[in-house]
Design an enzyme around this catalytic site. Structure first.
Site, short mmCIF file in Angstrom:
data_model
loop_
_atom_site.label_atom_id
_atom_site.label_comp_id
_atom_site.label_asym_id
_atom_site.label_seq_id
_atom_site.Cartn_x
_atom_site.Cartn_y
_atom_site.Cartn_z
N ARG A 152 6.40 -2.31 9.95
CA ARG A 152 7.03 -2.37 8.82
C ARG A 152 8.20 -3.09 9.06
O ARG A 152 8.72 -2.95 10.14
CB ARG A 152 7.18 -0.85 8.32
CG ARG A 152 5.88 -0.17 8.05
CD ARG A 152 5.82 1.35 7.61
NE ARG A 152 4.80 1.89 6.75
CZ ARG A 152 4.30 2.78 8.24
NH1 ARG A 152 4.72 3.17 9.20
NH2 ARG A 152 3.07 3.45 7.72
N TYR A 162 -8.25 -2.72 3.28
CA TYR A 162 -8.66 -4.07 3.93
C TYR A 162 -9.95 -4.21 4.29
O TYR A 162 -10.38 -5.34 4.71
CB TYR A 162 -7.76 -3.66 5.51
CG TYR A 162 -6.39 -3.80 5.45
CD1 TYR A 162 -5.58 -4.92 4.90
CD2 TYR A 162 -5.73 -2.56 5.58
CE1 TYR A 162 -4.37 -4.81 4.69
CE2 TYR A 162 -4.37 -2.48 5.38
CZ TYR A 162 -3.66 -3.52 5.07
OH TYR A 162 -2.29 -3.36 4.98
N ARG A 199 2.01 -7.86 7.98
CA ARG A 199 1.64 -6.55 8.30
C ARG A 199 0.01 -6.51 7.69
O ARG A 199 -0.70 -6.16 8.35
CB ARG A 199 2.42 -5.40 7.76
CG ARG A 199 1.98 -4.27 7.97
CD ARG A 199 2.83 -3.01 7.48
NE ARG A 199 2.38 -1.71 7.47
CZ ARG A 199 2.11 -0.85 8.24
NH1 ARG A 199 2.26 -1.17 9.55
NH2 ARG A 199 1.78 0.28 7.79
N LYS A 257 7.03 6.14 8.81
CA LYS A 257 7.28 7.01 7.78
C LYS A 257 7.39 8.62 8.35
O LYS A 257 6.57 8.99 8.97
CB LYS A 257 6.32 6.77 6.56
CG LYS A 257 6.77 5.32 5.82
CD LYS A 257 5.68 5.52 4.91
CE LYS A 257 5.76 4.15 4.26
NZ LYS A 257 5.00 3.87 2.94
N HIS A 282 -1.06 4.60 9.44
CA HIS A 282 -1.47 5.61 8.27
C HIS A 282 -1.77 6.64 8.43
O HIS A 282 -2.55 7.06 9.15
CB HIS A 282 -2.60 4.51 7.41
CG HIS A 282 -2.10 3.19 7.04
ND1 HIS A 282 -3.22 2.31 6.47
CD2 HIS A 282 -0.78 2.71 6.49
CE1 HIS A 282 -2.58 1.36 6.13
NE2 HIS A 282 -1.22 1.38 5.98
N HIS A 323 5.81 -7.60 4.42
CA HIS A 323 4.58 -6.98 4.50
C HIS A 323 3.28 -7.64 4.40
O HIS A 323 2.27 -7.18 4.71
CB HIS A 323 4.77 -6.05 3.28
CG HIS A 323 4.42 -4.48 3.36
ND1 HIS A 323 4.74 -3.69 4.24
CD2 HIS A 323 3.25 -4.04 2.87
CE1 HIS A 323 4.22 -2.60 4.20
NE2 HIS A 323 3.39 -2.55 3.50
#
Length: 310
Positions: free
Chosen positions: A155, A284, A252, A180, A275, A249
């Site tokens: 990220r 994806y 990414r 995160k 994730h 992004h």
């Protein structure tokens, strides 16, 4: 007038206890700065929509009306859903810490928006972006940043936060970042990215950054900001004539899509991206299906529709 979120989030008024809730998120939940910034904007929108009323007295009917105003003003379902998440979180905090009795946002949903798939570079476009050799110190830095983005699926905030001597392990061929909610993960770094990082390490010594811990620094020796990294990536893509707007992004997304196309291992891609839920990674699979469909249409002898029989 079309309803929209307040752009000047820093100066906008927040509901009572809004600052306390944001501080609690930062200290107790370790929310990312960008998340806090987005929630601040969402709280300011709630305060504006309440039109002077205390948010503690708002009802579910009021919130539904606010949703309608935002939607009629052109705000997407995704953005409204984020607003509702922020508002719901504030009310839950008020119930727990201020004795509020009910959460008027519970059970309410945003209008559905058409699903949007992330845009990715093709492997040829990624190669065109990363292959040209740098011819200045700043281009050496830029190439190292962009190779690391694409190599490891980082990220933007994760890359910008990297420090010299921390996170990168050349012996193991890994980079460890904090994502995160303060979750750490280690991701492999490809050889081309390592080569670019070694070149940047040598070039970095030419800049006045002896006291700066940041791995990626500006010409004046200060840590690269997220906006500066975005600008440099967009400039490189434009100067090379890629014909698409490239942002961090997108690299990414491209990392995840190209890896899934090659491996088919969705769980591995989930772990590499950091994730928390497999649902975030499943987008994806749709990109992969689109890729396979294009290959089929281009290559299969029975794929193309023939004209009507004479």
């Amino acid at each position: 007038m079309r309803e929209r979120l307040n752009e000047d989030a820093g100066a906008a008024a927040l509901p009572p206890a809004g600052e306390e809730w944001l501080a609690w998120l930062a200290t107790q939940r370790r929310a990312a700065p960008l998340t806090l910034q987005a929630y601040r904007k969402d709280l300011a929108a709630l305060q504006r929509l309440a039109d002077g009323r205390d948010v503690a007295v708002l009802t579910a009917h009021d919130i539904r009306r606010f949703i309608g105003r935002l939607h009629a003003g052109g705000l997407s379902g995704r953005s409204i859903a984020r607003c509702l998440s922020a508002w719901r979180g504030l009310y839950r905090w008020l119930i727990r810490h201020r004795g509020l009795r009910a959460n008027p946002v519970d059970g309410l949903r945003a209008p559905k928006s058409p699903a949007r798939l992330p845009r990715v570079l093709s492997p040829d476009q990624a190669q065109a972006l990363l292959d040209p050799a740098p011819d200045s110190v700043l281009e050496v830095r830029d190439l190292a940043m962009f190779e690391l983005f694409y190599s490891s699926g980082l990220r933007l905030a994760e890359l910008a936060a990297l420090d010299v001597g921390k996170g990168l392990d050349a012996a193991e061929g890994m980079v460890t970042v904090t994502g995160k909610r303060g979750r750490s993960r280690s991701v492999p770094v490809g050889e081309k990215a390592w080569a670019a990082l070694r070149a940047w390490s040598a070039a970095r010594a030419q800049l006045p950054c002896a006291a700066e811990p940041a791995l990626f620094v500006t010409r004046s020796g200060r840590r690269m900001s997220a906006s500066a990294i975005r600008s440099r990536l967009a400039l490189r893509a434009s100067s090379l004539g890629l014909g698409v707007h490239v942002h961090p992004h997108m690299l990414r997304h491209s990392f995840a899509s190209h890896l899934l196309q090659s491996s088919g291992d969705l769980r591995a891609v989930q772990e590499l991206l950091g994730h928390a839920s497999i649902r975030s990674t499943q987008v994806y699979t749709h990109l992969d299906f689109q890729h396979l469909a294009k290959v089929y249409d281009a290559a299969h002898p029975r794929a193309k529709k023939s004209g009507p029989a004479s």
